[in-house]
Motif scaffolding. Structure first.
Motif, PDB file in Angstrom:
ATOM      1  N   GLY A  88      68.653  -6.694  28.539  1.00  0.00           N
ATOM      2  CA  GLY A  88      69.500  -6.886  27.370  1.00  0.00           C
ATOM      3  C   GLY A  88      69.200  -8.184  26.639  1.00  0.00           C
ATOM      4  O   GLY A  88      68.648  -9.133  27.207  1.00  0.00           O
ATOM      5  N   ARG A  89      69.530  -8.200  25.353  1.00  0.00           N
ATOM      6  CA  ARG A  89      69.334  -9.402  24.535  1.00  0.00           C
ATOM      7  C   ARG A  89      70.523  -9.558  23.587  1.00  0.00           C
ATOM      8  O   ARG A  89      71.131  -8.587  23.151  1.00  0.00           O
ATOM      9  CB  ARG A  89      68.040  -9.316  23.704  1.00  0.00           C
ATOM     10  CG  ARG A  89      66.745  -9.226  24.505  1.00  0.00           C
ATOM     11  CD  ARG A  89      66.439 -10.518  25.237  1.00  0.00           C
ATOM     12  NE  ARG A  89      65.125 -10.472  25.873  1.00  0.00           N
ATOM     13  CZ  ARG A  89      64.896 -10.000  27.091  1.00  0.00           C
ATOM     14  NH1 ARG A  89      65.905  -9.520  27.807  1.00  0.00           N
ATOM     15  NH2 ARG A  89      63.680 -10.024  27.603  1.00  0.00           N
ATOM     16  N   MET A  90      70.825 -10.808  23.267  1.00  0.00           N
ATOM     17  CA  MET A  90      71.824 -11.117  22.244  1.00  0.00           C
ATOM     18  C   MET A  90      71.189 -12.072  21.249  1.00  0.00           C
ATOM     19  O   MET A  90      70.423 -12.960  21.631  1.00  0.00           O
ATOM     20  CB  MET A  90      73.055 -11.767  22.868  1.00  0.00           C
ATOM     21  CG  MET A  90      74.146 -12.108  21.858  1.00  0.00           C
ATOM     22  SD  MET A  90      75.641 -12.782  22.632  1.00  0.00           S
ATOM     23  CE  MET A  90      75.037 -14.414  23.106  1.00  0.00           C
ATOM     24  N   GLY A 142      72.253   1.321  28.077  1.00  0.00           N
ATOM     25  CA  GLY A 142      72.496  -0.047  28.531  1.00  0.00           C
ATOM     26  C   GLY A 142      73.905  -0.542  28.389  1.00  0.00           C
ATOM     27  O   GLY A 142      74.153  -1.746  28.379  1.00  0.00           O
ATOM     28  N   ALA A 143      74.874   0.342  28.297  1.00  0.00           N
ATOM     29  CA  ALA A 143      76.254  -0.089  28.098  1.00  0.00           C
ATOM     30  C   ALA A 143      76.747  -0.963  29.240  1.00  0.00           C
ATOM     31  O   ALA A 143      77.533  -1.885  29.030  1.00  0.00           O
ATOM     32  CB  ALA A 143      77.165   1.128  27.939  1.00  0.00           C
ATOM     33  N   ASP A 175      73.709  -2.561  19.514  1.00  0.00           N
ATOM     34  CA  ASP A 175      72.633  -1.671  19.072  1.00  0.00           C
ATOM     35  C   ASP A 175      71.875  -1.194  20.305  1.00  0.00           C
ATOM     36  O   ASP A 175      71.241  -2.001  20.994  1.00  0.00           O
ATOM     37  CB  ASP A 175      71.696  -2.439  18.129  1.00  0.00           C
ATOM     38  CG  ASP A 175      70.635  -1.529  17.513  1.00  0.00           C
ATOM     39  OD1 ASP A 175      70.563  -0.360  17.917  1.00  0.00           O
ATOM     40  OD2 ASP A 175      69.891  -2.006  16.651  1.00  0.00           O
ATOM     41  N   LEU A 176      71.956   0.080  20.615  1.00  0.00           N
ATOM     42  CA  LEU A 176      71.265   0.583  21.794  1.00  0.00           C
ATOM     43  C   LEU A 176      71.032   2.078  21.665  1.00  0.00           C
ATOM     44  O   LEU A 176      71.392   2.699  20.658  1.00  0.00           O
ATOM     45  CB  LEU A 176      72.043   0.262  23.069  1.00  0.00           C
ATOM     46  CG  LEU A 176      73.424   0.865  23.274  1.00  0.00           C
ATOM     47  CD1 LEU A 176      73.804   0.734  24.753  1.00  0.00           C
ATOM     48  CD2 LEU A 176      74.477   0.137  22.468  1.00  0.00           C
ATOM     49  N   SER A 219      78.396   6.362  26.275  1.00  0.00           N
ATOM     50  CA  SER A 219      79.315   7.487  26.443  1.00  0.00           C
ATOM     51  C   SER A 219      80.411   7.406  25.392  1.00  0.00           C
ATOM     52  O   SER A 219      80.629   6.361  24.760  1.00  0.00           O
ATOM     53  CB  SER A 219      79.943   7.452  27.845  1.00  0.00           C
ATOM     54  OG  SER A 219      80.907   6.403  27.929  1.00  0.00           O
ATOM     55  N   HIS A 220      81.100   8.506  25.218  1.00  0.00           N
ATOM     56  CA  HIS A 220      82.188   8.595  24.236  1.00  0.00           C
ATOM     57  C   HIS A 220      83.226   7.488  24.461  1.00  0.00           C
ATOM     58  O   HIS A 220      83.633   6.790  23.520  1.00  0.00           O
ATOM     59  CB  HIS A 220      82.848   9.972  24.351  1.00  0.00           C
ATOM     60  CG  HIS A 220      84.069  10.143  23.517  1.00  0.00           C
ATOM     61  ND1 HIS A 220      84.029  10.281  22.145  1.00  0.00           N
ATOM     62  CD2 HIS A 220      85.390  10.190  23.871  1.00  0.00           C
ATOM     63  CE1 HIS A 220      85.259  10.413  21.675  1.00  0.00           C
ATOM     64  NE2 HIS A 220      86.104  10.360  22.699  1.00  0.00           N
TER      65      HIS A 220
END
Length: 343
Positions: free
Chosen positions: A216-218, A267-268, A281-282, A286-287
């Motif tokens: 992951g990145r921020m 990646g949530a 942004d990925l 899931s809902h």
């Protein structure tokens, strides 16, 4: 060029130690008879259509970002499509290599490429990667004399490493490291010396972080953009006509995006550690994960799983080609695509 040479270059570009512990990366299929590597095919997923493409191109090596062999298998049969592909590769004497999460984690990898689609900014890693190698322990104790030290070291000689000696007024301080597996043998040996065991201490050593590597990145964007502009930028970056958008509570298409977080694929879980974000942004969520993000005022942009990864293949192709002889062709699959389409 030999297969082992290509594999060595692949592991130099993206060390397999960067992959997640649950992943299955590296060389997955290896022909029994060595053959020169002249044609390499890069794909995000190895499917029947991609395998047909590889057979037509007479490929010697398939680099499949997602591992086609993931879970343990007890048989190789035709009714399972992934096993069927492995059989076809073996019969065609094709090797298969999968990098998967090692590409996600590496500096300049999939996630850095993905977040670059929104422009420059101050980028940080969300889930820090640690240096490879097995867990280690540091053992320290004090002996009274050189003679006692020599006796103890002779007993440990078969397995001790990195011993450091330091003289003190009360004796000789000894410090060394060992793996978790070797620890019981070390302790049993040292506890056999009554006086020595009274000064024995054991410290578990933490692995060092690898700056710039991890999942992951921020990014805090240098130039904030509107949500509408962010969507258009990502469409261009991912070469897609459509993206899925969920506006956060209180957000509109004209709202400014200051901070964005990304994680390629699914990646949530990596992004759950974040508090208030402008945009996520990925590939997929899931809902209920989308509902949670939106309720926090976070706008979500989804491209579907492999669409968030596939564009990196062309980037990696250039890097790999620079490390290989000109006689080796490195191709990006034209048959590979996300199974989901907007119709």
């Amino acid at each position: 060029m030999e297969l082992k040479e290509v594999v060595q270059i692949l592991e130099q570009l993206a060390p397999l130690s960067l992959a997640e512990s649950w992943d299955n990366v590296g060389l997955l299929v290896e022909p029994s008879t060595p053959r020169p590597i002249n044609t390499i095919l890069l794909t995000n997923d190895l499917t029947d259509t991609v395998m047909e493409e590889a057979e037509t191109l007479c490929c010697d090596l398939i680099i499949s970002y997602h591992p086609p062999l993931f879970r343990p298998i007890k048989r190789l049969v035709q009714r399972d499509w992934k096993q069927r592909l492995a059989i076809r590769a073996v019969e065609a004497r094709m090797a298969i290599f999968s990098p998967h999460t090692s590409w996600d984690s590496m500096r300049g990898g999939v996630n850095d490429w993905l977040i670059g689609g929104l422009g420059s900014g101050h980028v940080t890693v969300l889930s820090q990667a640690l240096c490879g190698g097995p867990p280690t322990q540091r053992l320290e104790f004090t002996v009274k004399s050189d003679e006692e030290l020599n006796t103890v070291m002779e007993e440990l000689k078969a397995c001790y490493s990195a011993a450091a000696l330091q003289s003190e007024n009360s004796g000789i301080h000894v410090s060394f490291t060992c793996s978790d597996l070797a620890l019981p043998h070390f302790v049993q040996t040292l506890l056999g010396h009554t006086v020595l065991s009274q000064s024995l201490t054991i410290t578990k050593l933490e692995k060092h972080p690898l700056p710039g590597h991890g999942q992951g990145r921020m990014s805090i964007l240098d130039q904030p953009v509107t949500v509408a502009t962010a969507v258009e930028k990502m469409k261009t970056h991912l070469s897609l006509n459509h993206l899925r958008l969920a506006l956060g509570v209180g957000q509109t298409l004209d709202s400014l995006v200051y901070t964005v977080a990304v994680c390629a694929g699914s990646g949530a879980s990596v992004l759950n550690v974040l508090q208030k974000m402008t945009t996520l942004d990925l590939g997929e969520m899931s809902h209920h994960e989308v509902l949670d993000a939106v309720a926090k005022g976070t706008t979500v942009i989804l491209s579907d799983h492999s669409n968030s990864e596939r564009g990196f293949l062309s980037v990696f192709r250039e890097r790999l080609a620079l490390r290989l002889p000109e006689a080796v062709s490195v191709l990006v699959s034209q048959a590979d695509r996300d199974p989901l389409q907007v119709v």
